[in-house]
Design an enzyme around this catalytic site. Structure first.
Site, PDB file in Angstrom:
ATOM      1  N   VAL B  34     -54.449  67.580  -4.310  1.00 33.80           N
ATOM      2  CA  VAL B  34     -55.347  68.228  -3.546  1.00 33.80           C
ATOM      3  C   VAL B  34     -55.692  68.067  -2.213  1.00 33.80           C
ATOM      4  O   VAL B  34     -56.327  68.602  -1.315  1.00 33.80           O
ATOM      5  CB  VAL B  34     -57.097  68.029  -4.126  1.00 33.80           C
ATOM      6  CG1 VAL B  34     -56.803  68.397  -5.556  1.00 33.80           C
ATOM      7  CG2 VAL B  34     -57.087  66.446  -3.957  1.00 33.80           C
ATOM      8  N   LYS B 106     -72.468  71.554 -23.374  1.00 34.36           N
ATOM      9  CA  LYS B 106     -72.483  73.001 -24.022  1.00 34.36           C
ATOM     10  C   LYS B 106     -73.649  73.368 -24.261  1.00 34.36           C
ATOM     11  O   LYS B 106     -73.900  74.548 -24.165  1.00 34.36           O
ATOM     12  CB  LYS B 106     -71.654  72.799 -25.297  1.00 34.36           C
ATOM     13  CG  LYS B 106     -72.414  71.847 -26.330  1.00 34.36           C
ATOM     14  CD  LYS B 106     -71.795  71.521 -27.562  1.00 34.36           C
ATOM     15  CE  LYS B 106     -72.419  70.700 -28.261  1.00 34.36           C
ATOM     16  NZ  LYS B 106     -72.656  69.204 -27.520  1.00 34.36           N
ATOM     17  N   GLY B 135     -63.287  69.661 -26.063  1.00 38.81           N
ATOM     18  CA  GLY B 135     -63.005  68.240 -25.109  1.00 38.81           C
ATOM     19  C   GLY B 135     -61.626  68.523 -24.475  1.00 38.81           C
ATOM     20  O   GLY B 135     -61.594  68.611 -23.314  1.00 38.81           O
ATOM     21  N   ASP B 202     -74.189  72.964 -33.214  1.00 37.13           N
ATOM     22  CA  ASP B 202     -73.227  72.671 -32.129  1.00 37.13           C
ATOM     23  C   ASP B 202     -72.202  73.657 -32.104  1.00 37.13           C
ATOM     24  O   ASP B 202     -71.721  74.024 -31.096  1.00 37.13           O
ATOM     25  CB  ASP B 202     -72.672  71.190 -32.452  1.00 37.13           C
ATOM     26  CG  ASP B 202     -71.373  70.693 -31.408  1.00 37.13           C
ATOM     27  OD1 ASP B 202     -71.959  70.327 -30.446  1.00 37.13           O
ATOM     28  OD2 ASP B 202     -70.393  71.042 -31.852  1.00 37.13           O
ATOM     29  N   LYS B 206     -70.918  76.335 -29.018  1.00 41.24           N
ATOM     30  CA  LYS B 206     -69.650  76.504 -28.343  1.00 41.24           C
ATOM     31  C   LYS B 206     -69.165  78.017 -28.483  1.00 41.24           C
ATOM     32  O   LYS B 206     -68.613  78.547 -27.625  1.00 41.24           O
ATOM     33  CB  LYS B 206     -68.874  75.516 -29.011  1.00 41.24           C
ATOM     34  CG  LYS B 206     -69.008  74.179 -28.733  1.00 41.24           C
ATOM     35  CD  LYS B 206     -68.350  73.035 -29.408  1.00 41.24           C
ATOM     36  CE  LYS B 206     -68.802  71.719 -29.153  1.00 41.24           C
ATOM     37  NZ  LYS B 206     -68.380  70.551 -30.142  1.00 41.24           N
ATOM     38  N   GLY B 303     -64.159  62.678 -27.608  1.00 42.94           N
ATOM     39  CA  GLY B 303     -63.523  61.297 -27.220  1.00 42.94           C
ATOM     40  C   GLY B 303     -63.821  61.126 -25.700  1.00 42.94           C
ATOM     41  O   GLY B 303     -63.673  62.071 -24.912  1.00 42.94           O
TER      42      GLY B 303
END
Lengths: 429, 429
Positions: B34, B106, B135, B202, B206, B303
């Site tokens: 960057v 989310k 993830g 959940d 998503k 994770g």
């Protein structure tokens, strides 16, 4: 709304036709995304008078590539004609004139990618090539963007649909390599001269591109150790199955510390590995990152519409960059230096199929060779057939260096007990 | 080199710790990409005095989120604290002050995504949220960029690791739902209150995010028909297996013409489908595009490190945009209007497990009901046990509308021969 973006299309074969279909069929969706319409202004064909699968305005057709490359109206050149030396000339000239490039040409990018990308940076132009590897899988932008914060340690790919089709058929139907190849040629899945596919060259070119991106280092085709599938036998596949493996032509790129290795070879991969169940003409690229762990990207590797989809996604990206005024500034830099692993540093498990003398003590002699070369054995199988004692031995080693394995194979040459080394495979998973 | 980019981190739990690890461990790689260094300047924690898994400079810690949101030095806010109402306040205020946002939240994006993205556009700021779904899989940028030229017709996802772990264990070990759930809680794969995971909420959140991106229309959580796995029995899983299916909690978003449907439910998916072999806590998103055909993206769903990798990839994207001066201009626009399919338009195959009276003529009565409701039957199975005649019937239908299937179920309520409708599943693949 900006003024329409004008695209010059080099080539109207399978993929070129798909590009025309998508650009013309999705005008509204495309202009909603990029804020201007996209029009295909000129098309290079071999023969203007030939009849086509799609209606195209005859006035747009030309047989002279320079007509398009030098046309000041054209903003983006889409190269789907293939070829290397001449095609490179067209592309460098187009960049010189400030045109952006979208190409599906893996051969060109594998051989001359760094030169072309350097010219593009110099001229503030984009060169995008998503369709060059695994047609329908957006793997190139995934490697550049999705893994930007991670350190990729391994890329393992089924990146050639023809060989995967052949190996799948051999596995599922028990047919011989030459029969399946012939069938694949009849179905159009293999070329009449299949060398580039079956000897692994096509896969090696794609691995050059993927490893250059994944390791941020200019890997060249010479760096890729390549072996094809023409010696894979039905016997190998059956033994692999019995031991819980599939035979796949895998491109494998690995990095450890600052050292890399890139290879293409028929490999025995454990059936439980996600890449083992990728069958037929499908492609898949498995990427292991230090942080992310295991990921895999699966999809069609070729075909008119999948490949054309990737080409048009690249056109959309170029046009978005034009709108933002940032062309030529987002290419991935290859700031790492390529340091190749030596054969001492390249390690894997191995599968060996040996034809041996039919007498006592042979296995002991063989085991001694392994031990002398510091290669340890994970398992040995001596298949018995009903009416005769076996003269075949199958060995799977623990992880060993390629150099140590080469020593084993060399020692076998001087060992009368080993009549023939029938097969050697790398083992993964 | 630009001046260092300063990041304010809201939350130092699992993911936040991973972000610190990656940003500090990969400084050189990141600044090579960057063109400026990235530093974590301030971190929100619940308790400044608590001991940590990683060394952090105590002077950077604060217990007051407003310290960070209002800190004029901070360029990018990374939100990994979770929560909805208050968190939204912090984020809107940060955007108001011209800060860019990277979030893994989310719940926030599913419920308030459109509002937050509109504010971001107004202020010329980026809001990136790759880590909010699956993830370790870069699915969000793939949907925005990789599929930009295609028309997505179906997204099918295993997007909740907890439920996939439970169903995998039930399938592989034959254990009961409640036992596996308990084990998952002990291992930390399921929360002590597992409702949000096991009841599909959940996954529904998503799917709201994925379908909004895939269909370029603001799908809301209310649009998602949701059913969890708490009623899945070992019996269902065993019958599925015998018929060649796996039971998975699938989010399914479909589009036909201008109409869409989005749902989450335990589904029987054919074992040969690539998504059927995604096991354990892994996630996968299968995407079907009109042009590209079948693709699938596979990886860890959660994770510390996988999720943190996605967060840092988003930070890299924000910093690249800062350098190019194009923040806030690349978000995907939702220009399509959501038109939901009616139950007459939603079609699939179905699996039914019925407990029936043990007498002749029952199957004929049942078949008549299907026929009256215009649902045709693909196969019927009446499992027999050694010592008694069966009182169970398993039926798989051909494709039928949800409305027609509801009529069948209603008719069974008035039919004495059907003692109980034990299970109904959608069937895919």
């Amino acid at each position: 709304m900006m003024k329409p973006v004008k695209v010059g299309l080099l080539g109207l074969g399978t993929v070129g036709t798909g590009v025309v279909r998508i650009v013309e069929g999705h005008q509204e969706d495309l202009s909603n995304q990029v804020g201007s319409s996209i029009s295909i202004a000129q098309i290079l064909v071999k023969d203007r008078t030939k009849s086509r699968n799609i209606p195209v305005d005859a006035s747009k057709l030309t047989e002279d590539p320079w007509d398009i490359v030098r046309n000041p109206e054209i903003d983006v050149i889409v190269e789907v004609m293939g070829g290397i030396t001449q095609t490179k000339e067209y592309i460098l000239e187009a960049l010189e004139r400030g045109k952006h490039i979208v190409t599906a040409n893996k051969d060109l990018m594998a051989l001359h990618g760094p030169e072309i990308l350097a010219k593009a940076r110099e001229k503030g132009c984009d060169v995008l090539y998503e369709a060059s590897v695994a047609g329908g899988i957006p793997i190139i932008r995934t490697l550049i963007e999705g893994f930007s914060s991670d350190r990729i340690t391994k890329i393992m790919g089924i990146v050639n649909g023809t060989t995967n089709y052949i190996l799948t058929k051999m596995t599922q139907e028990g047919a011989a390599y030459s029969d399946v190849l012939k069938e694949a040629q009849e179905l159009g899945y293999a070329e009449s001269d299949p060398t580039s596919d079956v000897e692994g060259l096509d896969a090696a070119r794609k691995m050059t591109i993927l490893s250059t991106l994944g390791f941020r280092a200019n890997v060249s085709l010479d760096n890729v150790s390549t072996k094809g599938i023409s010696n894979v036998t039905q016997e190998d596949i059956q033994y692999a199955k019995r031991l819980g493996y599939e035979v796949k032509l895998l491109g494998i790129a690995e990095r450890q510390d600052d050292f890399i290795s890139v290879s293409v070879q028929p490999t025995m991969i454990k059936q439980t590995h996600p890449i083992a169940s990728v069958n037929g003409v499908f492609n898949a690229v498995y990427v292991h990152g230090e942080a992310v762990g295991e990921t895999m990207f699966y999809g069609p590797g070729a075909g008119e519409m999948p490949t054309a989809t990737s080409v048009v996604a690249d056109i959309v990206a170029v046009v978005k960059n034009m709108k933002l005024g940032v062309n030529g500034r987002q290419a991935q830099l290859s700031y790492n230096v390529v340091k190749l692993k030596t054969d001492e540093q390249i390690a894997s498990k191995f599968f060996l199929l040996l034809h041996v003398e039919d007498r006592a003590g042979v296995l002991a002699q063989i085991a001694q060779v392994f031990s002398d070369c510091d290669v340890s054995i994970e398992s040995v199988m001596q298949p018995t057939t009903p009416h005769k004692s076996s003269t075949e031995i199958i060995i799977i080693t623990h992880e060993a260096s390629k150099a140590a394995m080469n020593n084993v194979l060399k020692a076998f040459e001087g060992l009368a007990a080993v009549r023939k080394i029938k097969s050697v495979y790398r083992v993964e998973g």
